[in-house]
Design an enzyme around this catalytic site. Structure first.
Site, PDB file in Angstrom:
ATOM      1  N   ASP A  30       0.822  -1.216   0.000  1.00 60.08           N
ATOM      2  CA  ASP A  30       0.000   0.000   0.000  1.00 60.08           C
ATOM      3  C   ASP A  30       0.856   1.265   0.000  1.00 60.08           C
ATOM      4  OD1 ASP A  30      -2.305   1.461   0.026  1.00 60.08           O
ATOM      5  OD2 ASP A  30      -2.648   1.268   2.177  1.00 60.08           O
ATOM      6  N   ASN A  78     -10.505  -3.451  -6.403  1.00 66.47           N
ATOM      7  CA  ASN A  78      -9.688  -2.512  -7.196  1.00 66.47           C
ATOM      8  C   ASN A  78     -10.268  -2.224  -8.582  1.00 66.47           C
ATOM      9  OD1 ASN A  78      -6.486  -3.611  -5.809  1.00 66.47           O
ATOM     10  ND2 ASN A  78      -7.785  -1.890  -5.219  1.00 66.47           N
TER      11      ASN A  78
END
Ligand code: FPP
Length: 249
Positions: A30, A78
């Site tokens: 991330d 996503n």
């Protein structure tokens, strides 16, 4: 084109590592977007930089003897990102999948977890090919989660078990935790010992939720593109100092 992921030469460490290394480390990669934003660059540059870090960390894991390393590459959520960003990640993935000789030479088994059916055909086929070509290797399992969601995985296991019950192959009342584990994408992989999330977020984000039941968590503010080998060393020392009781005393 030369393999872009090899350019970054991050500091080599491994001078001293704890003895009790985790058997399975999971990484949530991330902070790529924020890394790019800080430099006034489009998000896709952050992903490219993140892919370099990914490559370096996989090599490091192999060199220090980590047996299972999982990486969250693309989640079922996503797909909600702008198409341009999705395309950039898929392109990086395609480049990467075509430059995996080093892993095969290093006898790394590649395992792709997640629902492959929604992925572009060329990516899906290449993933299947790499899984096939590397299934004889046992030095390290490199697990890439692509179009993966932990709840989606548990639902997938439930569907398989339900079908077996309908077929009369199993008694629904005798379904155990082990049986659920055997129907997950990770059926051949031990549970996660150490979950690492950089970038300051303190969440699991639907990654390996079943397999992390007893994992140790390590959070750091470092953004994934800056996650060097020395950062992994820090996490390993931190892990080694924890007392794991698995619900006992
Ligand atoms: C999360 O950061 C990262 C992703 C959703 C993509 C991860 C992809 C890569 C590291 C590159 C491709 C990998 C391979 C194997 C070639 P974010 O974009 O959510 O960052 P932010 O929270 O700072 O916005």
């Amino acid at each position: 084109m030369a393999f872009p992921f090899l350019k970054k030469d991050m500091a080599k460490t491994e001078k001293s590592l704890p003895e009790n290394l985790p058997q399975h480390i999971a990484f949530i990669m991330d902070g790529n977007g924020r890394w790019a934003k800080k430099r006034n660059m489009p998000r896709k540059f952050g992903h490219r930089e993140g892919a370099k870090t990914f490559h370096d960390i996989t090599r490091y894991c192999r060199s220090i003897g980590i047996k299972n390393a999982s990486f969250y590459v693309f989640s079922t959520e996503n797909w909600r990102r702008p198409q341009e960003e999705i395309d950039a990640i898929m392109n990086l993935l395609w480049e990467y999948l075509n430059d995996c000789d080093e892993y095969l030479e290093q006898e790394v088994r590649m395992i792709f977890i997640g629902d492959k059916s929604r992925l572009p055909e060329r990516i899906r086929n290449r993933m299947i090919e790499l899984e096939e070509d590397s299934k004889k290797y046992d030095k390290m399992n490199l697990i890439l989660a692509i179009n993966y969601g932990g709840r989606d995985e548990i639902a997938y296991a439930a569907r398989q078990l339900a079908q077996k019950a309908v077929n009369g192959e199993i008694d629904p009342l005798s379904i155990t935790e082990e049986m659920i584990g055997e129907h997950l994408y990770t059926k051949e992989i031990p549970d996660v010992d150490l979950m690492i999330r950089p970038s300051g977020e303190l969440r699991l984000s639907n990654f390996l939720i079943w397999q992390c039941a007893y994992a140790e968590y390590y959070f750091t503010d470092v953004l994934w593109p800056d996650f060097a080998r020395s950062e992994l060393d820090k996490a390993l020392w931190d892990y080694a100092g924890r007392g794991r009781r698995f619900g006992g005393v």
